[in-house]
Scaffold this motif. Sequence first.
Motif, PDB file in Angstrom:
ATOM      1  N   MET A 132      -8.830 -65.597 -28.385  1.00 57.27           N
ATOM      2  CA  MET A 132      -8.858 -65.303 -26.910  1.00 57.27           C
ATOM      3  C   MET A 132      -7.664 -64.697 -26.682  1.00 57.27           C
ATOM      4  SD  MET A 132     -10.477 -68.899 -25.123  1.00 57.27           S
ATOM      5  CE  MET A 132     -10.895 -67.907 -23.740  1.00 57.27           C
ATOM      6  N   GLY A 133      -7.432 -63.503 -25.780  1.00 56.92           N
ATOM      7  CA  GLY A 133      -6.210 -62.850 -25.699  1.00 56.92           C
ATOM      8  C   GLY A 133      -6.308 -62.276 -24.277  1.00 56.92           C
ATOM      9  N   TRP A 134      -4.931 -61.963 -24.057  1.00 60.65           N
ATOM     10  CA  TRP A 134      -4.208 -61.404 -22.667  1.00 60.65           C
ATOM     11  C   TRP A 134      -3.988 -59.912 -23.084  1.00 60.65           C
ATOM     12  CZ3 TRP A 134      -5.731 -63.000 -18.096  1.00 60.65           C
ATOM     13  CH2 TRP A 134      -5.863 -64.445 -17.955  1.00 60.65           C
ATOM     14  N   TYR A 135      -4.274 -58.895 -22.507  1.00 66.23           N
ATOM     15  CA  TYR A 135      -4.018 -57.523 -22.578  1.00 66.23           C
ATOM     16  C   TYR A 135      -3.621 -57.240 -21.288  1.00 66.23           C
ATOM     17  CZ  TYR A 135      -6.229 -57.604 -27.108  1.00 66.23           C
ATOM     18  OH  TYR A 135      -6.691 -57.662 -28.379  1.00 66.23           O
ATOM     19  N   ARG A 136      -2.744 -56.212 -21.078  1.00 63.38           N
ATOM     20  CA  ARG A 136      -2.135 -55.582 -19.969  1.00 63.38           C
ATOM     21  C   ARG A 136      -2.362 -54.148 -19.913  1.00 63.38           C
ATOM     22  NH1 ARG A 136       4.172 -57.587 -19.670  1.00 63.38           N
ATOM     23  NH2 ARG A 136       4.785 -56.205 -21.358  1.00 63.38           N
ATOM     24  N   GLN A 137      -2.472 -53.414 -18.848  1.00 62.47           N
ATOM     25  CA  GLN A 137      -2.477 -51.782 -18.730  1.00 62.47           C
ATOM     26  C   GLN A 137      -1.761 -51.414 -17.395  1.00 62.47           C
ATOM     27  OE1 GLN A 137      -6.224 -50.101 -18.784  1.00 62.47           O
ATOM     28  NE2 GLN A 137      -5.266 -48.067 -19.635  1.00 62.47           N
ATOM     29  N   LEU A 181      -2.249 -68.265 -19.334  1.00 68.65           N
ATOM     30  CA  LEU A 181      -1.046 -67.527 -19.598  1.00 68.65           C
ATOM     31  C   LEU A 181      -0.011 -67.713 -18.489  1.00 68.65           C
ATOM     32  CD1 LEU A 181       0.337 -65.329 -21.326  1.00 68.65           C
ATOM     33  CD2 LEU A 181      -0.240 -63.454 -19.800  1.00 68.65           C
ATOM     34  N   GLN A 182       0.991 -68.534 -18.955  1.00 70.02           N
ATOM     35  CA  GLN A 182       2.053 -68.796 -18.119  1.00 70.02           C
ATOM     36  C   GLN A 182       3.113 -67.837 -18.289  1.00 70.02           C
ATOM     37  OE1 GLN A 182       2.436 -71.586 -15.925  1.00 70.02           O
ATOM     38  NE2 GLN A 182       4.377 -70.424 -15.362  1.00 70.02           N
ATOM     39  N   MET A 183       3.584 -67.351 -17.241  1.00 70.29           N
ATOM     40  CA  MET A 183       4.542 -66.074 -17.250  1.00 70.29           C
ATOM     41  C   MET A 183       5.783 -66.361 -16.389  1.00 70.29           C
ATOM     42  SD  MET A 183       1.781 -62.987 -16.761  1.00 70.29           S
ATOM     43  CE  MET A 183       1.265 -63.293 -15.177  1.00 70.29           C
ATOM     44  N   ASN A 184       6.781 -66.552 -17.102  1.00 70.44           N
ATOM     45  CA  ASN A 184       8.235 -67.078 -16.540  1.00 70.44           C
ATOM     46  C   ASN A 184       9.078 -65.816 -16.645  1.00 70.44           C
ATOM     47  OD1 ASN A 184       7.072 -69.753 -15.984  1.00 70.44           O
ATOM     48  ND2 ASN A 184       7.792 -70.085 -18.037  1.00 70.44           N
ATOM     49  N   SER A 185      10.136 -65.736 -15.906  1.00 68.47           N
ATOM     50  CA  SER A 185      11.225 -64.540 -15.951  1.00 68.47           C
ATOM     51  C   SER A 185      10.604 -63.143 -16.042  1.00 68.47           C
ATOM     52  CB  SER A 185      12.006 -64.966 -17.161  1.00 68.47           C
ATOM     53  OG  SER A 185      12.502 -66.214 -17.121  1.00 68.47           O
ATOM     54  N   LEU A 186       9.756 -63.302 -14.722  1.00 70.83           N
ATOM     55  CA  LEU A 186       8.967 -61.870 -14.711  1.00 70.83           C
ATOM     56  C   LEU A 186       9.923 -60.662 -14.271  1.00 70.83           C
ATOM     57  CD1 LEU A 186       5.687 -63.119 -13.047  1.00 70.83           C
ATOM     58  CD2 LEU A 186       5.755 -61.977 -15.269  1.00 70.83           C
ATOM     59  N   LYS A 187       9.646 -59.664 -15.178  1.00 70.00           N
ATOM     60  CA  LYS A 187      10.482 -58.505 -14.875  1.00 70.00           C
ATOM     61  C   LYS A 187       9.498 -57.303 -14.199  1.00 70.00           C
ATOM     62  CE  LYS A 187      12.838 -59.322 -19.168  1.00 70.00           C
ATOM     63  NZ  LYS A 187      13.196 -58.841 -20.779  1.00 70.00           N
ATOM     64  N   LEU A 188      10.228 -56.434 -13.715  1.00 76.90           N
ATOM     65  CA  LEU A 188       9.621 -55.178 -13.181  1.00 76.90           C
ATOM     66  C   LEU A 188       8.442 -54.464 -13.921  1.00 76.90           C
ATOM     67  CD1 LEU A 188      12.224 -53.537 -10.983  1.00 76.90           C
ATOM     68  CD2 LEU A 188      10.652 -55.198 -10.301  1.00 76.90           C
ATOM     69  N   GLU A 189       8.841 -54.418 -15.172  1.00 75.55           N
ATOM     70  CA  GLU A 189       7.860 -53.927 -16.278  1.00 75.55           C
ATOM     71  C   GLU A 189       6.783 -54.914 -16.805  1.00 75.55           C
ATOM     72  OE1 GLU A 189      11.292 -54.483 -16.509  1.00 75.55           O
ATOM     73  OE2 GLU A 189      12.164 -54.849 -18.567  1.00 75.55           O
ATOM     74  N   ASP A 190       6.806 -55.777 -16.074  1.00 75.15           N
ATOM     75  CA  ASP A 190       5.659 -56.757 -16.701  1.00 75.15           C
ATOM     76  C   ASP A 190       4.285 -56.428 -15.644  1.00 75.15           C
ATOM     77  OD1 ASP A 190       7.707 -59.436 -16.955  1.00 75.15           O
ATOM     78  OD2 ASP A 190       6.686 -58.247 -18.578  1.00 75.15           O
ATOM     79  N   THR A 191       4.704 -55.528 -14.529  1.00 77.94           N
ATOM     80  CA  THR A 191       3.564 -55.045 -13.501  1.00 77.94           C
ATOM     81  C   THR A 191       2.721 -54.270 -14.191  1.00 77.94           C
ATOM     82  OG1 THR A 191       5.106 -54.991 -11.709  1.00 77.94           O
ATOM     83  CG2 THR A 191       3.143 -53.527 -11.478  1.00 77.94           C
ATOM     84  N   ALA A 192       1.337 -54.801 -14.072  1.00 76.07           N
ATOM     85  CA  ALA A 192       0.124 -54.301 -14.610  1.00 76.07           C
ATOM     86  C   ALA A 192      -1.379 -55.036 -14.308  1.00 76.07           C
ATOM     87  CB  ALA A 192       0.340 -54.334 -16.215  1.00 76.07           C
ATOM     88  N   VAL A 193      -2.370 -54.484 -14.743  1.00 70.27           N
ATOM     89  CA  VAL A 193      -3.476 -55.133 -14.529  1.00 70.27           C
ATOM     90  C   VAL A 193      -3.580 -55.885 -15.988  1.00 70.27           C
ATOM     91  CG1 VAL A 193      -5.941 -55.102 -14.292  1.00 70.27           C
ATOM     92  CG2 VAL A 193      -4.477 -53.313 -13.119  1.00 70.27           C
ATOM     93  N   TYR A 194      -3.676 -57.372 -15.721  1.00 68.53           N
ATOM     94  CA  TYR A 194      -3.828 -58.273 -17.024  1.00 68.53           C
ATOM     95  C   TYR A 194      -5.454 -58.445 -17.153  1.00 68.53           C
ATOM     96  CZ  TYR A 194       1.024 -58.764 -17.299  1.00 68.53           C
ATOM     97  OH  TYR A 194       2.309 -58.596 -17.283  1.00 68.53           O
TER      98      TYR A 194
END
Length: 118
Positions: free
Chosen positions: A34-39, A80-93
Amino acid sequence: QVQVVESGGGLVQAGGSLRLSCAASGSISSINVMGWYRQAPGKQRELVANIWRGGTTNYADSVKGRFTISRDNAKNMLYLQMNSLKLEDTAVYYCNVRGRAYRDFDSWGQGTQVTVSS
């Protein structure tokens, strides 16, 4: 047929946290990975993290130390636990699930938007 549904996206300030969930359902015999991808806009879809049935995980270098992937094999759930989010993490997951039902399957969810603001 295997259905995959993501949830948990949203708008968060830089430095904040979000938790994504993914539920796989259908006549599933077993799930291998199982995986997470983003675009992001104008970019190709990329692997964020994945986790194999035995627990082995892989992370993109850009998220190592900030994101944590986990799964509940009994419930066919992925997180998916996402911490310390950055602007560049913006995407569709997107959630991706590969395994076996009546035959081998490779299924994607519809995606969930994550927007990180300054």
